[in-house]
Design a protein around this motif. Sequence first.
Motif, short mmCIF file in Angstrom:
data_model
loop_
_atom_site.label_atom_id
_atom_site.label_comp_id
_atom_site.label_asym_id
_atom_site.label_seq_id
_atom_site.Cartn_x
_atom_site.Cartn_y
_atom_site.Cartn_z
N SER A 101 0.99 -1.27 0.12
CA SER A 101 0.19 -0.14 -0.12
C SER A 101 0.92 1.18 0.09
N TYR B 261 -14.63 1.10 -16.99
CA TYR B 261 -14.17 2.03 -16.30
C TYR B 261 -14.61 3.19 -16.61
N ARG C 178 -13.80 8.47 -13.19
CA ARG C 178 -12.72 7.72 -12.52
C ARG C 178 -11.23 7.85 -13.10
N THR D 137 -2.60 5.28 -5.14
CA THR D 137 -3.63 4.57 -4.65
C THR D 137 -4.74 4.44 -5.72
N LEU D 138 -4.91 5.46 -6.64
CA LEU D 138 -6.02 5.44 -7.60
C LEU D 138 -5.72 4.66 -8.86
N ARG E 208 -6.41 1.01 -7.48
CA ARG E 208 -7.87 0.82 -7.51
C ARG E 208 -8.53 0.43 -9.14
N ARG F 226 -7.24 -3.08 -9.40
CA ARG F 226 -8.33 -4.11 -8.74
C ARG F 226 -9.54 -4.09 -9.83
N PHE F 227 -9.88 -2.80 -10.45
CA PHE F 227 -11.08 -2.97 -11.21
C PHE F 227 -10.73 -4.04 -12.34
#
Length: 174
Positions: A45, A103, A107, A121-122, A125, A128-129
Motif C-alpha cells: 500500500s 471504467y 474515475r 492509490t487510484l 484501484r 483492482r477494477f
Amino acid sequence: MMPSIPPEAPEKPAATLASSIGHIAATIDAEHFPSGERAALRRLSPDAPPSLAFYRFAFKHLPPDWEAQRNAWMAIVSGIALMCPRPHRPDRAAGLALAEAGYSEKRLERLLAAEGDTLHTLLLRAVRFLAAKNATCNWVQFARLLLSTGEEKREAARLAIAREFYRNHKDHKD
C-alpha cells in the motif's frame, strides 16, 4: 575459472522500462514464484512502509535506480501481482483495457489528474477494477504514468491512456 550462475538465479532486468516491466511481470506470474510472496506483494500500500517481501523482490528484480521512486515501484509491483495471472500484455493498451472493462470517465479523470501517493492509490484501484474483470493490459503505460518526473513526460503518459480509452469508450458513467 569463473563460477557459473545457477539456472534458477534470476536474470537482472534490462535497462529499458519495457524490458524491466516484462521481467517483473514474468517473474511474479511464474509458476514457481511463491504464492505467499505474490500475496504479500498484492497487499503493498502506498500509505504503508514497504514489506520485507517487497525489499526481497526489489533488490533482485527492479532496476538499480528503483530506490529514488520507491512508492511508484511499490505500486507497479503490487499492481502487477494483483493482475496475475497474465498481468502484462504488451499488445493491449491500458486505456483500451479500462474502456472495455467499463471504467468510468469520472474515475479516469481522477486517475489522470492525480499526483504522488494519490496517483498510486487510484492506479491500484483501477488495477483492482481490471483484475475483477479478468482484464489485462500493457503495464509499461501504467509504469510511465507513475514514474515520469517531468510534466511533459507525465502529460504524454496521460495522453496515451486517455487516447486509447476514448477511442474505445462506450459512454460508461458513474
